[in-house]
Design a protein around this motif. Structure first.
Motif: not given
Ligand SMILES: O=P(O)(O)OC[C@H]1O[C@H](O)[C@H](O)[C@@H](O)[C@@H]1O
Ligand SMILES: [Fe+2]
Length: 207
Positions: A89-93, A98-102, A137-139
């Motif tokens: 898990g992280h936050i972007h520096a 943003p981010e997309i997951y599929y 933050i995402h994991r």
């Protein structure tokens, strides 16, 4: 500079993709300190061959802000005690990226935490797109019985900051298995909230 178009063929079963420029693997022992039950984690490392528990293959065109990095994450199913297998898990520096997951295969959760410590859980199955907005933050967590495979894409200059989770002694919640095969959120008793000054600092917008 004009870049040539690229395609990658995703292996939705085994994870990975063609045309990748990078790959990394995390073994169980790389995840020391992440799980609530440190003894159970250590015991599992010792009683197994310290398997790869997740791998990432990606295509990185560079680090220009207008470019995208994309790739595939594959995660083993499993638990440490009652806690489901997860990524660091992280936050972007650059926290506003943003981010997309599929989702491709399996049953997963995206656990998100705001700078001020609010939790959101998004369920990701095959054909599900998850949008991780800036500043969260995402994991990823595998709550299923099979591999979890997800495609992702994020701006090339995002970077990853892993220290944010270490500094607060983990994320605010943990995801535990229930007796009926589901999952539940449990407070992480070691969690230390970020100061409002640090939280506000993270919310600054980058150019
Ligand atoms: O980087 P971790 O927190 O270990 O998570 C593993 C991977 O998860 C996602 O697929 C992200 O898009 C990757 O950039 C990340 O590397
Ligand atoms: Fe990310």
């Amino acid at each position: 500079m004009l870049r040539e178009p690229v395609t990658s063929v995703v292996d939705a079963i085994a994870g990975g993709m063609s045309g990748n420029t990078g790959r990394y693997e995390k073994r169980l022992s790389d995840l020391t300190g992440l799980y609530a039950d440190a003894d159970a984690h250590e015991a599992l490392v010792r009683s197994t061959s310290d398997p790869v528990v997740y791998d990432v293959e990606d295509f990185k065109p560079g680090t220009h802000s207008g470019d995208l990095i994309y790739g595939v994450t594959r995660m083993n199913p499993g638990r440490i005690g009652r806690e489901y297998f997860l990524t660091r898990g992280h936050i972007h520096a650059k926290a506003d990226r943003p981010e997309i997951y599929y989702g491709q295969k399996g049953r997963g959760l995206m656990q998100l935490e705001s700078p001020e410590g609010e939790t959101r859980i998004v369920e990701i199955g095959p054909q599900t797109i998850c949008y991780v907005p800036p500043f969260w933050i995402h994991r990823s967590i595998n709550v299923g019985a099979e591999d979890l495979v997800m495609v992702f894409a994020y701006p090339s200059d995002s970077g990853q900051d892993y220290g944010i989770i270490e500094n607060s002694n983990g994320m605010r919640h943990r995801v535990y298995a229930t007796d009926t095969g589901g999952w539940e959120l449990v407070e992480n008793t070691a969690y230390t909230p970020r100061s409002s000054e640090i939280a506000r600092g993270l919310m600054k917008t980058y150019a």
